[in-house]
Each structure stands twice: as structure tokens, then as C-alpha cells.
Scaffold this motif. Structure first.
Motif, PDB file in Angstrom:
ATOM      1  N   LEU A   1       0.835  -1.213   0.000  1.00 31.67           N
ATOM      2  CA  LEU A   1       0.000   0.000   0.000  1.00 31.67           C
ATOM      3  C   LEU A   1       0.869   1.262   0.000  1.00 31.67           C
ATOM      4  O   LEU A   1       0.553   2.254  -0.673  1.00 31.67           O
ATOM      5  CB  LEU A   1      -0.942  -0.014   1.199  1.00 31.67           C
ATOM      6  CG  LEU A   1      -2.045  -1.092   1.168  1.00 31.67           C
ATOM      7  CD1 LEU A   1      -2.861  -1.039   2.458  1.00 31.67           C
ATOM      8  CD2 LEU A   1      -2.961  -0.883  -0.040  1.00 31.67           C
ATOM      9  N   GLY A   2       1.964   1.214   0.760  1.00 32.94           N
ATOM     10  CA  GLY A   2       2.877   2.361   0.773  1.00 32.94           C
ATOM     11  C   GLY A   2       3.482   2.593  -0.594  1.00 32.94           C
ATOM     12  O   GLY A   2       3.651   3.743  -1.050  1.00 32.94           O
ATOM     13  N   LYS A   3       3.820   1.477  -1.252  1.00 33.71           N
ATOM     14  CA  LYS A   3       4.359   1.592  -2.610  1.00 33.71           C
ATOM     15  C   LYS A   3       3.347   2.214  -3.556  1.00 33.71           C
ATOM     16  O   LYS A   3       3.688   3.062  -4.401  1.00 33.71           O
ATOM     17  CB  LYS A   3       4.768   0.196  -3.096  1.00 33.71           C
ATOM     18  CG  LYS A   3       5.480   0.176  -4.446  1.00 33.71           C
ATOM     19  CD  LYS A   3       4.571   0.089  -5.660  1.00 33.71           C
ATOM     20  CE  LYS A   3       3.834  -1.243  -5.707  1.00 33.71           C
ATOM     21  NZ  LYS A   3       3.058  -1.380  -6.990  1.00 33.71           N
ATOM     22  N   GLU A   4       2.075   1.815  -3.425  1.00 37.45           N
ATOM     23  CA  GLU A   4       1.034   2.361  -4.296  1.00 37.45           C
ATOM     24  C   GLU A   4       0.844   3.856  -4.076  1.00 37.45           C
ATOM     25  O   GLU A   4       0.654   4.618  -5.023  1.00 37.45           O
ATOM     26  CB  GLU A   4      -0.289   1.616  -4.074  1.00 37.45           C
ATOM     27  CG  GLU A   4      -0.300   0.197  -4.623  1.00 37.45           C
ATOM     28  CD  GLU A   4      -0.045   0.160  -6.120  1.00 37.45           C
ATOM     29  OE1 GLU A   4      -0.542   1.051  -6.841  1.00 37.45           O
ATOM     30  OE2 GLU A   4       0.684  -0.745  -6.559  1.00 37.45           O
ATOM     31  N   VAL A   5       0.875   4.281  -2.802  1.00 33.61           N
ATOM     32  CA  VAL A   5       0.735   5.722  -2.508  1.00 33.61           C
ATOM     33  C   VAL A   5       1.901   6.496  -3.117  1.00 33.61           C
ATOM     34  O   VAL A   5       1.718   7.531  -3.779  1.00 33.61           O
ATOM     35  CB  VAL A   5       0.672   5.953  -0.983  1.00 33.61           C
ATOM     36  CG1 VAL A   5       0.748   7.459  -0.676  1.00 33.61           C
ATOM     37  CG2 VAL A   5      -0.609   5.360  -0.414  1.00 33.61           C
ATOM     38  N   LEU A   6       3.116   5.985  -2.898  1.00 37.18           N
ATOM     39  CA  LEU A   6       4.305   6.648  -3.434  1.00 37.18           C
ATOM     40  C   LEU A   6       4.278   6.646  -4.966  1.00 37.18           C
ATOM     41  O   LEU A   6       4.613   7.658  -5.602  1.00 37.18           O
ATOM     42  CB  LEU A   6       5.558   5.948  -2.920  1.00 37.18           C
ATOM     43  CG  LEU A   6       6.904   6.578  -3.316  1.00 37.18           C
ATOM     44  CD1 LEU A   6       6.972   8.027  -2.846  1.00 37.18           C
ATOM     45  CD2 LEU A   6       8.061   5.768  -2.747  1.00 37.18           C
ATOM     46  N   ALA A   7       3.870   5.513  -5.551  1.00 36.15           N
ATOM     47  CA  ALA A   7       3.796   5.417  -7.011  1.00 36.15           C
ATOM     48  C   ALA A   7       2.771   6.397  -7.585  1.00 36.15           C
ATOM     49  O   ALA A   7       2.994   7.000  -8.639  1.00 36.15           O
ATOM     50  CB  ALA A   7       3.448   3.988  -7.426  1.00 36.15           C
ATOM     51  N   ALA A   8       1.634   6.547  -6.865  1.00 37.71           N
ATOM     52  CA  ALA A   8       0.608   7.485  -7.329  1.00 37.71           C
ATOM     53  C   ALA A   8       1.145   8.915  -7.346  1.00 37.71           C
ATOM     54  O   ALA A   8       0.912   9.675  -8.301  1.00 37.71           O
ATOM     55  CB  ALA A   8      -0.628   7.387  -6.430  1.00 37.71           C
ATOM     56  N   VAL A   9       1.883   9.289  -6.295  1.00 35.43           N
ATOM     57  CA  VAL A   9       2.465  10.638  -6.225  1.00 35.43           C
ATOM     58  C   VAL A   9       3.503  10.826  -7.330  1.00 35.43           C
ATOM     59  O   VAL A   9       3.508  11.834  -8.054  1.00 35.43           O
ATOM     60  CB  VAL A   9       3.097  10.883  -4.839  1.00 35.43           C
ATOM     61  CG1 VAL A   9       3.841  12.217  -4.821  1.00 35.43           C
ATOM     62  CG2 VAL A   9       2.027  10.861  -3.757  1.00 35.43           C
ATOM     63  N   VAL A  10       4.397   9.845  -7.478  1.00 38.56           N
ATOM     64  CA  VAL A  10       5.456   9.932  -8.494  1.00 38.56           C
ATOM     65  C   VAL A  10       4.853  10.009  -9.900  1.00 38.56           C
ATOM     66  O   VAL A  10       5.251  10.844 -10.725  1.00 38.56           O
ATOM     67  CB  VAL A  10       6.408   8.729  -8.375  1.00 38.56           C
ATOM     68  CG1 VAL A  10       7.348   8.665  -9.593  1.00 38.56           C
ATOM     69  CG2 VAL A  10       7.216   8.821  -7.096  1.00 38.56           C
ATOM     70  N   ASN A  11       3.872   9.141 -10.184  1.00 43.47           N
ATOM     71  CA  ASN A  11       3.276   9.125 -11.517  1.00 43.47           C
ATOM     72  C   ASN A  11       2.469  10.390 -11.808  1.00 43.47           C
ATOM     73  O   ASN A  11       2.400  10.840 -12.952  1.00 43.47           O
ATOM     74  CB  ASN A  11       2.383   7.889 -11.690  1.00 43.47           C
ATOM     75  CG  ASN A  11       3.199   6.636 -11.891  1.00 43.47           C
ATOM     76  OD1 ASN A  11       4.223   6.660 -12.566  1.00 43.47           O
ATOM     77  ND2 ASN A  11       2.771   5.531 -11.297  1.00 43.47           N
ATOM     78  N   PHE A  12       1.854  10.960 -10.756  1.00 39.72           N
ATOM     79  CA  PHE A  12       1.122  12.210 -10.947  1.00 39.72           C
ATOM     80  C   PHE A  12       2.064  13.304 -11.456  1.00 39.72           C
ATOM     81  O   PHE A  12       1.786  13.978 -12.454  1.00 39.72           O
ATOM     82  CB  PHE A  12       0.464  12.651  -9.629  1.00 39.72           C
ATOM     83  CG  PHE A  12      -0.096  14.054  -9.691  1.00 39.72           C
ATOM     84  CD1 PHE A  12      -1.330  14.291 -10.259  1.00 39.72           C
ATOM     85  CD2 PHE A  12       0.628  15.132  -9.189  1.00 39.72           C
ATOM     86  CE1 PHE A  12      -1.843  15.588 -10.330  1.00 39.72           C
ATOM     87  CE2 PHE A  12       0.122  16.422  -9.248  1.00 39.72           C
ATOM     88  CZ  PHE A  12      -1.114  16.650  -9.824  1.00 39.72           C
TER      89      PHE A  12
END
Length: 602
Positions: free
Chosen positions: A79-90
Motif C-alpha cells: 500500500l505504501g508503494k502504491e501511494v508513493l507510485a501514485a504521487v510519483v506518476n502524478f
């Protein structure tokens, strides 16, 4: 289209337009690397999780506290990876899209700036009609800026992710990594064959879409004629023929695309099956470092390798569209052979003494308009060009304004070859009023000030009064702030004449300046023109004999040749073609009857 452009050459050209935004490139590349690293987390976590769960399952007594702890850790990491990935991809997508929008703006401005330097012959050449040029520019700019988006938002992240996944597969097991690697070139080869076989179809679609745009533009411009003759169905059928041709091409191209897409999907599944079989065999054979978790690990990594491949056909299709459209755009952006020629000569004062010496001229469509034309247009005098339609009168004017260059012969102005004159400087000293003048989308004042952008409102008012337009403008609700496009044809012609007054040029060229005006307006404008003609070089083309007889000198053209010349009254007495045209004009005006009516009243 001049040759073929490869993807490498396309990307090389794109880089030139991206260079001003290097800081955006740096941010995007960093975020791309972050996103690619995060994309591998699932495979690593799954590998470790499967092995850990397998160990727990093999224990004599299951410790649920250990199991819960393991699941909590897995959940937090994923879940932490998904949050970080969402921020990075945004931010990656935002900065990539920002780069695309900025490049789109720069390309649009550059292509407009560049084509405005082209000579008139370019715009009258076959294939450069307004609708085709518009389609060429719109699709070229859109596809080229889309290529920036594809590279930084699609290709680069997917390629980076695939390379990282391959590295991890090789690090875990050389043989499994080799199997994955062998599938990639086969897939690329199929994609390359697809692009090459579909290229001709895409080019035909591009040309067809240009024809569709041109037909639509022609229909809109000819709407009055179409409706007056009740030819709506003919125009619909004409458009339907072009649309059906383009539709057939599109369907044929899609059919090929779907065939190759299915073939590449099959290759991908072959690779997945081979990876599963090989990893399962290595686990069963107790190969060092190969565990049950490695089966899922390699399958997920191979999925990360094939993810770009799954999207490659779409990206490659888009890039090939960009190749086709950008070739036409780069011809506009980099074409130097069509740039308008200009000399450096710009004296402080322009007299307006023109001399044409044995001039021949042929239009880009192959029509020869002038044959061995020689004439002298003296400064400070009024010279009339007379002749039937197609005689070459407007062609002479186009050459004097340097819209075109002669095939042979010389044109001199004030003793200097016209080719040596600074084109911009020359046109600043020429006032041109044509039979049909373009009115821009804007206010009446903005359209009048087009003749002199630095003019004041008082100058605009004065010019409007000289063109007998002021009273009509003041009757409008918003006066000079009213839209010029809402004026009548005659009023728009007065706007064009007001432009000339506000420009106040040394040389005046009048090509049927009062053709769309009524009799009273013609008389008013004639009075204003007579006032501004004083002390200037005036060249007039008109079928109005009232304007011709005022000329100091006359040239009669017929089929691109000068056949008669002299003082109008002397030429008339010679009894040649000018007398025929003059008498025919008088008869068409019922001059005899008008004269009798005037005598009766007197």
C-alpha cells in the motif's frame, strides 16, 4: 513528401524543440526512474512472501502471530508503494504533459512565423490549398507534440521498467532471463514488419484526410453558390466519395493492424508459457536459488517486460502517424526554397518609377500569364492597366509588389532592380486595394489600423471619413468597436480603402477598388482617391471608364502581351482594342440614354 523519416531521426528533431525545457526533461527522467523501480516492488514482495508463507506452512504448529505480522508487513509495503507510485506518476505525467503543451505552442508559433516568410507562389501551388495546409499544420503539430508525450510519458517509463525487470530476471537466473530476452527481438521484428506494410496505407489516409478538409472548406466558401443552384446533393455526394475512399483505407489498415496485434499477443503468451515451464523445471530440479516464490517472481517480472510490448503496437502506430504527419510539417518548418527573396536596398525616399523590361511570367500551375511585357510607370502619375479578364493586369501588379518573381526579364524601381529592394521596406511604401479585400476577425478600428498599427484613434477617424465610412460606423451600437465581419460587402471595401489612407503610401495600386460599391459610394470614394493620388505613383486596374479616363497613361494588355499604350484619349482615337472596350463599357452603362436624360433635365 520528401523521402522517409525514421523514428530515430524524428526523435532527434524533437529533441531540438525540447531543449529549452531541459529542467522539465531532468525532472521527468528522475521521476521515470523512480516509477520504474517502484514497478518492480510487487514481484520482489511476492517472491519473498511466497517463500515466507511456505516456511510458515511447513512448521509443525502454525504461529498466527507470525502470520499476521507477515501479512501486515506485506500490506504496508504494497500500500505504501502504491501511494508513493501514485504521487510519483502524478508529477511525472504532469511535467511530461506540461512539456508537450509547451512544445505544441512553440511548434505552432514557429510554423506560422515561418510560412509567413514564404513567397506567394507557395500558396498558389498545387497541394498547398488552404484546407490542405491547415490539415497539414494541425495534424503535424498535434502528432509531433504527441510524440513528446509518447516518449517521456509512455515509451521511456515502459522501456526503463522492462530493462530493470530483465536485469532482475538475469540476476535471479541467467537461463530464465535469456528466454525472456529472446522473445523481445521477435516481437520487435513483427512490429517493424507491421509498420512497414501499413506505411503506404497511412500515407494514403493522410492525403485523403487533407482532401476531406479541403472539400469542407470549399463547401463553406461556396455556400451561396451551392444554395442558389440547389446543388446541395451534388456537394454531399462529392464529399461522400472522398469520405468513402478514406473510410475504405482506414478499414483496410485496421484489418492489418488487428492481424499483427493478434500475432504479437500469441508471441507474448508463448514467452509466458516458456518462462513458467523453465522456472517450474528448475524448482523441481532443486536448482540453486530457485524456490516456489521464484516461479511467481519470474512470471511477474516477465509481465513487466511484456507490458511495454503489449502497448508497443499502439505506441508504434502513434509514432508512425507522427512520422507521416511530421514529414509535411518539417517541410514547412525547414523549407528554405519557398522563403520569399529579399534584397537589402532601402533608400530614404521611394519615387515609384517602375520599368518592366521584356518580362515573362508563369504561375506555379503552369499557366503563362505574361509574354515579353515592357512598360514604364512614371512617378507621380496615374497609369491605367486595361484589358479583358485574364489579360495579365493583376499579374503585373503582383510582380510589382514582389508577390512573385519573373521567369525572365527585369523589373526596375527608381533605377534599381526590384530583386535588390528590401521586400518589407518596399511594401511599407505601397498601398494595395484589391477587388476583394480580407477583413480580419476584430473590431472596425483594429481592421483600419492594420494599415498602420501605430496609428491613433484620431487617425482612424480621419481615414474612415476619407473613405466615407465614418457616418455608417457611428450608426452602429458600438461604433468603431463593432465587429468588422458584420459589415456589408461595400462597407468592408471602404474599410480596406481606409487602411490605405491611414498607411499613406508613396505608391498606390488600385485593383478594381470600387467594384462592390454602389454608384454614390463609388463617386464618394473616387473623390477621396483623387485627393490622395496627388503627387503619388498610382497604378489602377478598373473596368470603370470613369476612372480610366483620368489616367495619365494607359497600357492595354491582351493574353499577357502589351498591345496598345499611350495617353487614353490618343489610344482611343487610334480605333483599336481600347476603343472597343471603352465603347462596350459605355454601351453597357447605357451612356447614350443617360446623356439624353441629362440633356432633357438641363
Amino acid at each position: 513528401m520528401k523521402g522517409q523519416m525514421g523514428i530515430g531521426k524524428l526523435l532527434n528533431r524533437i529533441i531540438r524543440y525540447v531543449q529549452p525545457y531541459r529542467w522539465l526533461v531532468g525532472i521527468t527522467l528522475f521521476l521515470t526512474l523512480m516509477s520504474s523501480l517502484l514497478a518492480q516492488v510487487n514481484a520482489v514482495v511476492l517472491d519473498r512472501s511466497v517463500d515466507a508463507i511456505n516456511i510458515l506452512d511447513q512448521q509443525p504448529a502454525l504461529l498466527w502471530s507470525n502470520a499476521v505480522e507477515l501479512l501486515v508487513i506485506i500490506s504496508i509495503i504494497l500500500l505504501g508503494k502504491e501511494v508513493l507510485a501514485a504521487v510519483v506518476n502524478f508529477f511525472r505525467r504532469y511535467y511530461g504533459e506540461r512539456m508537450r503543451i509547451l512544445v505544441n505552442r512553440d511548434l505552432s508559433l514557429q510554423v506560422i512565423r515561418h510560412i509567413l516568410t514564404f513567397r506567394m507562389a507557395f500558396f498558389t501551388s498545387s497541394g498547398n490549398e488552404a484546407g490542405r495546409l491547415q490539415s497539414r499544420i494541425d495534424k503535424g503539430v498535434t502528432s509531433l507534440s504527441r510524440s513528446v508525450n509518447l516518449f517521456f510519458i509512455d515509451i521511456l517509463p515502459l522501456a526503463t521498467s522492462a530493462i530493470l525487470a530483465l536485469i532482475l530476471m538475469f540476476a535471479a537466473n541467467f537461463y530464465v532471463g535469456l528466454v525472456a530476452l529472446c522473445i523481445v527481438p521477435v516481437y520487435f521484428y513483427v512490429t517493424y514488419i507491421q509498420a512497414e506494410r501499413m506505411r503506404a496505407g497511412r500515407m494514403a489516409i493522410f492525403n485523403g484526410q487533407q482532401a476531406v478538409s479541403q472539400n469542407i472548406l470549399n463547401t463553406i466558401e461556396s455556400i451561396a453558390v451551392i444554395k442558389s443552384f440547389n446543388r446541395e446533393e451534388i456537394e454531399v455526394q462529392r464529399q461522400a466519395n472522398v469520405q468513402n475512399y478514406v473510410t475504405d483505407l482506414q478499414l483496410s489498415t485496421r484489418k492489418q493492424s488487428y492481424f499483427y496485434t493478434g500475432l504479437k499477443g500469441f508471441l507474448e503468451q508463448v514467452g509466458t508459457v516458456l518462462v513458467i515451464i523453465l522456472t517450474a523445471y528448475l524448482v523441481l530440479a532443486d536448482y540453486p536459488g530457485m524456490t516456489i516464490g521464484k516461479i511467481m517472481y519470474h512470471v511477474m517480472l516477465f509481465s513487466n517486460v511484456t507490458a511495454p510490448i503489449r502497448q508497443l503496437h499502439r505506441i508504434y502506430d502513434d509514432l508512425n502517424d507522427a512520422l507521416i504527419y511530421s514529414e509535411g510539417l518539417f517541410e514547412l518548418l525547414e523549407g528554405e526554397e519557398d522563403v520569399e527573396a529579399s534584397g537589402n536596398y532601402h533608400p530614404e525616399k521611394v519615387k515609384g518609377d517602375f520599368e518592366l523590361q521584356h518580362v515573362d511570367f508563369t504561375y506555379p500551375n503552369g499557366v503563362k500569364a505574361l509574354h515579353d511585357v515592357s512598360m514604364r510607370i512614371e512617378p507621380g502619375k496615374i497609369t491605367a492597366l486595361v484589358g479583358l479578364s485574364g489579360a495579365g493586369k493583376s499579374t503585373v501588379v503582383n510582380l510589382l509588389d514582389k508577390f512573385y518573381q519573373t521567369d525572365s526579364g527585369d523589373i526596375m524601381l527608381d533605377g534599381k532592380p526590384l530583386s535588390e529592394w528590401d521586400t518589407h521596406w518596399l511594401r511599407e511604401h505601397i498601398g494595395l486595394v484589391m477587388q476583394k479585400n480580407h477583413i480580419f476577425d476584430g473590431t472596425i478600428e483594429e481592421n483600419i489600423k492594420y494599415g498602420c498599427p501605430s496609428a491613433t484613434h484620431d487617425d482612424v477617424v480621419k481615414a474612415a471619413k476619407q473613405a466615407f465610412l465614418y457616418d455608417q460606423v457611428m450608426e452602429l451600437p458600438n461604433g468603431f468597436e463593432s465587429s468588422a465581419l458584420r459589415l456589408s460587402g461595400g462597407q468592408q471595401q471602404r474599410v480596406a480603402i481606409a487602411r490605405m489612407f491611414i498607411k499613406n503610401p508613396t505608391i498606390i495600386i488600385l485593383d478594381e477598388p470600387t467594384a462592390s460599391l454602389d454608384a454614390i459610394a463609388t463617386e464618394q470614394i473616387k473623390a477621396s482617391l483623387d485627393a490622395i493620388k496627388q503627387g503619388r505613383t498610382v497604378i489602377i486596374i478598373s473596368h470603370n471608364i470613369g476612372q480610366i479616363v483620368d489616367a495619365d497613361y494607359l497600357y492595354l494588355l491582351e493574353q499577357g502581351r502589351v498591345v496598345e499604350s499611350g495617353i487614353p484619349s490618343d489610344v482611343y482615337r487610334q480605333g483599336g482594342h481600347y476603343k472597343e472596350i471603352f465603347d462596350a463599357s459605355a454601351r453597357s452603362m447605357n451612356a447614350d440614354r443617360i446623356a439624353r436624360e441629362l440633356n432633357v433635365e438641363s
